[in-house]
Design an enzyme around this catalytic site. Sequence first.
Site, PDB file in Angstrom:
ATOM      1  N   TRP A 101      36.329  36.381  42.983  1.00 46.67           N
ATOM      2  CA  TRP A 101      35.225  35.869  42.161  1.00 46.67           C
ATOM      3  C   TRP A 101      33.953  36.663  42.380  1.00 46.67           C
ATOM      4  O   TRP A 101      33.231  36.959  41.431  1.00 46.67           O
ATOM      5  CB  TRP A 101      35.005  34.376  42.402  1.00 46.67           C
ATOM      6  CG  TRP A 101      36.186  33.558  41.999  1.00 46.67           C
ATOM      7  CD1 TRP A 101      36.925  32.716  42.788  1.00 46.67           C
ATOM      8  CD2 TRP A 101      36.789  33.493  40.694  1.00 46.67           C
ATOM      9  NE1 TRP A 101      37.940  32.150  42.060  1.00 46.67           N
ATOM     10  CE2 TRP A 101      37.878  32.604  40.788  1.00 46.67           C
ATOM     11  CE3 TRP A 101      36.526  34.105  39.469  1.00 46.67           C
ATOM     12  CZ2 TRP A 101      38.703  32.319  39.684  1.00 46.67           C
ATOM     13  CZ3 TRP A 101      37.333  33.816  38.375  1.00 46.67           C
ATOM     14  CH2 TRP A 101      38.400  32.932  38.489  1.00 46.67           C
ATOM     15  N   ASP A 171      27.296  31.396  44.241  1.00 45.59           N
ATOM     16  CA  ASP A 171      28.339  30.697  43.485  1.00 45.59           C
ATOM     17  C   ASP A 171      28.959  29.676  44.435  1.00 45.59           C
ATOM     18  O   ASP A 171      29.612  30.040  45.405  1.00 45.59           O
ATOM     19  CB  ASP A 171      29.388  31.721  43.013  1.00 45.59           C
ATOM     20  CG  ASP A 171      30.600  31.084  42.336  1.00 45.59           C
ATOM     21  OD1 ASP A 171      30.680  29.837  42.266  1.00 45.59           O
ATOM     22  OD2 ASP A 171      31.478  31.846  41.878  1.00 45.59           O
ATOM     23  N   LYS A 195      36.068  22.202  40.167  1.00 46.50           N
ATOM     24  CA  LYS A 195      36.684  22.259  41.486  1.00 46.50           C
ATOM     25  C   LYS A 195      36.365  20.972  42.252  1.00 46.50           C
ATOM     26  O   LYS A 195      37.249  20.247  42.657  1.00 46.50           O
ATOM     27  CB  LYS A 195      36.178  23.474  42.282  1.00 46.50           C
ATOM     28  CG  LYS A 195      36.276  24.805  41.527  1.00 46.50           C
ATOM     29  CD  LYS A 195      37.715  25.278  41.357  1.00 46.50           C
ATOM     30  CE  LYS A 195      37.901  26.340  40.292  1.00 46.50           C
ATOM     31  NZ  LYS A 195      37.192  27.595  40.473  1.00 46.50           N
TER      32      LYS A 195
END
Length: 360
Positions: A101, A171, A195
């Site tokens: 990511w 993030d 998530k």
Amino acid sequence: MSRVYNFSAGPACLPEEVLKEAADEMLDYQGSGMSVMEMSHRSKTYDNIIKEAEADLRDLMNIPDDYAVLFLQGGAWTQFSAIPMNLMKNGVADYIVTGQWAKKAWQEASKYGKANKIASSEDETFSYIPDCSDLPIDDDADYVYICENNTIYGTKFWQLPNTKGKILVSDVSSCFLSEPVDVTKYGVIYGGVQKNIGPAGVTIVIIRKDLIRDDLPDFVPTLLKYKTQADAGSLFNTPPAYGIYICGKVFKWLKKQGGLAEMKKRNEEKAKILYDFLDSSKLFKGTVRKEDRSLMNVPFVTGNDELDAKFVAEAKAAGLESLKGHRSVGGMRASIYNAMPKAGVEKLVEFMKKFEEENS
Ligand SMILES: *Cc1c(COP(=O)(O)O)cnc(C)c1O
């Protein structure tokens, strides 16, 4: 009805109480005669829902008034572009690459400016967090970027990098609301909610207000400018209305549980059960350097692909779902977010013990 223990990395399990409440309100939200799904986002009723969600989030995270909270669409991925477009003034940013990511965010940023990869743990399949105490921060860097919890690899920054005065952008998709945070240490905290908070489709961006600019270049799309949604209270265009409503319910659920300090305690307890077993097991082993272990995502392997596949299949048959690891790591991964009860982790460890006995 029979519900499984769902260890999916995302979309992931949600608190059962929240789902039940949403089910109760599905056809008639608080006497409105309609579902929140059917409601105008310009209605007074919806306005209350989004305002209350923001207020509860501010409360939970102790977000200071000089930070804006934006409820956006497009997933974390869209932010990989929005962040450089909004924050690059000098056209330079420093990226710490601790997983797929972060790497994707770095690659996207490279399209708009000079994105320096100042540290990486790719040499060991991202199984650790590099030392970030004295990195070569670019004098011109507009920000330093991290992915705080690496969903795929199961690592977590337990200490924020020394940014040498530069703004930190993080993030937090897979550790959002898992523990208390000091918002003032960040310029931007953001993440997709699927998530650890709510249903897919909502991205939350928490940004220090002085970083919201109105002098962006013309090419920046209207909806990628933070100013657009900040000025409109996230209602410039149609927001992911139902998703925000569910997030709001999760915020209330978290407050009822005792807030983020309580979640941290529970998450530590749950993770310890699993890590203690991994450390004592002869068959299973964790893949991450101990001091960098995530409380949210726990990858582990047997070292034998066939046995891994057998484990995943038999676990599924026992009501333990979605334990297959990410394709880039292999093996297994148990995501044990806020909504995963301790009983689920205990059942997983019990199952692992039995599997170990039967297969060694
Ligand atoms: C899942 C994930 C993403 C990607 O999220 P999308 O909402 O699918 O764009 C980005 N960062 C992290 C840390 C993630 O876990």
